[in-house]
Design a protein around this motif. Structure first.
Motif, mmCIF file in Angstrom:
data_model
loop_
_atom_site.group_PDB
_atom_site.id
_atom_site.type_symbol
_atom_site.label_atom_id
_atom_site.label_comp_id
_atom_site.label_asym_id
_atom_site.label_seq_id
_atom_site.Cartn_x
_atom_site.Cartn_y
_atom_site.Cartn_z
ATOM 1 N N GLU A 47 -12.365 5.763 3.169
ATOM 2 C CA GLU A 47 -12.525 4.319 3.005
ATOM 3 C C GLU A 47 -11.976 3.609 4.232
ATOM 4 O OE1 GLU A 47 -11.224 0.538 0.187
ATOM 5 O OE2 GLU A 47 -10.197 2.448 -0.082
ATOM 6 N N ASP B 21 -7.409 3.301 -6.780
ATOM 7 C CA ASP B 21 -7.912 4.147 -7.861
ATOM 8 C C ASP B 21 -8.895 5.190 -7.342
ATOM 9 O OD1 ASP B 21 -6.336 2.753 -9.666
ATOM 10 O OD2 ASP B 21 -7.963 1.428 -10.311
ATOM 11 N N ALA B 22 -9.799 4.789 -6.452
ATOM 12 C CA ALA B 22 -10.779 5.738 -5.914
ATOM 13 C C ALA B 22 -10.085 6.863 -5.151
ATOM 14 C CB ALA B 22 -11.780 5.015 -5.018
ATOM 15 N N GLN C 176 0.834 -1.205 0.000
ATOM 16 C CA GLN C 176 0.000 0.000 0.000
ATOM 17 C C GLN C 176 0.868 1.255 0.000
ATOM 18 O OE1 GLN C 176 -3.134 -0.019 2.947
ATOM 19 N NE2 GLN C 176 -3.218 2.204 3.057
ATOM 20 N N ASN D 207 -8.943 0.679 -2.038
ATOM 21 C CA ASN D 207 -9.228 0.995 -3.428
ATOM 22 C C ASN D 207 -8.339 2.179 -3.831
ATOM 23 O OD1 ASN D 207 -10.261 1.909 -5.868
ATOM 24 N ND2 ASN D 207 -12.376 1.434 -5.323
ATOM 25 N N VAL E 11 -11.299 0.003 5.157
ATOM 26 C CA VAL E 11 -11.212 -1.276 4.462
ATOM 27 C C VAL E 11 -11.851 -2.350 5.353
ATOM 28 C CG1 VAL E 11 -9.639 -2.945 3.396
ATOM 29 C CG2 VAL E 11 -9.144 -0.486 3.252
#
Length: 182
Positions: free
Chosen positions: A150, A162-163, A69, A160, A152
Motif C-alpha cells: 500500500e 486492517d488490510a 501509525q 489501511n 498511501v
C-alpha cells in the motif's frame, strides 16, 4: 540516486511529489536492503527471511500520523503470531530509540534509512523533493514474497491497518501450515 521517478502516486499536504525507485507490487520478490538499527549496526532485510514481516514506512516518528501509525502496529503485534513489524523512516537511529522509549513502543523494530536510502530506493518510497519516505505498508511472507503493498495516496493520511494485519495473519497461517506439512 536512481533513474526511476514516479509521479501521481502520492501527495504531500495536497501537493504532488515525485517518488524515486520502482513500485513494489503484490507477488513481487521483496527487494533486499540494509538499514541501521537503533544501535547503528546494519540490518540486512534478507537476514530476517523465514518469517512474516510487516514493513511500516513513515516520514518521521516525530509527526502525529507517524506516531499513531507506529503505535497502532505496536498494538497489532500481539495479533500477528510470530510475524514481526519493522518501522522504517529516515529519522536518525538514536532519535528512533529515544522516540520508542518515550512512547513505550517495544513490539516494533525501528530501522533508519537515513544513511543510504537503500530501503526507500528499493521500495520506491523516497520523496525526491524532501528526502523523506512516503507513507506505505508492505507485508512480506516467509518466502520473501510481497503479499500486501500500500502506497498511501496522501502522506498525511493513515494506511489501511486492517488490510495489512489481515495480510500478515494470512501469511502467518500459510507459514504455519507449510511447517506442519513438512
Amino acid at each position: 540516486m536512481t533513474s526511476t521517478e514516479r509521479t501521481g502516486v502520492t501527495t504531500f499536504r495536497g501537493n504532488p511529489v515525485t517518488l524515486l525507485g520502482p513500485a513494489v507490487a503484490v507477488g513481487d520478490q521483496a527487494p533486499d536492503f540494509t538499514a541501521l538499527a537503533n544501535d547503528m549496526t546494519p540490518v540486512r532485510f534478507s537476514s530476517l527471511s523465514g518469517t512474516t514481516r510487516v514493513i511500516s514506512v513513515v516520514p518521521s516518528l516525530e509527526t502525529p500520523v507517524c506516531d499513531m501509525q507506529t503505535r497502532r502496529f505496536n498494538e497489532a503485534v500481539t495479533e500477528l503470531g510470530e510475524a514481526s513489524v519493522l518501522t522504517v523512516s529516515v529519522d536518525l537511529p538514536f532519535a528512533q530509540a529515544r522516540w520508542c522509549g518515550a512512547a513505550g513502543v517495544d513490539g516494533v523494530r525501528t530501522l533508519s534509512d537515513h544513511r543510504d536510502l537503500a530501503f526507500g530506493l528499493a521500495y520506491g518510497v523516497v520523496i525526491k523533493e524532501f528526502r523523506l519516505l512516503a507513507r506505505a505498508v508492505f507485508v512480506v511472507d516467509a518466502a520473501d514474497t510481497v503479499v500486501h503493498a500500500e502506497y498511501v495516496p496522501e502522506v498525511g493520511q493513515a494506511p489501511n491497518f486492517d488490510a495489512a494485519v489481515i495480510a500478515a495473519q494470512g501469511a502467518e497461517t500459510a507459514r504455519r501450515a507449510a511447517g506442519r506439512a513438512a
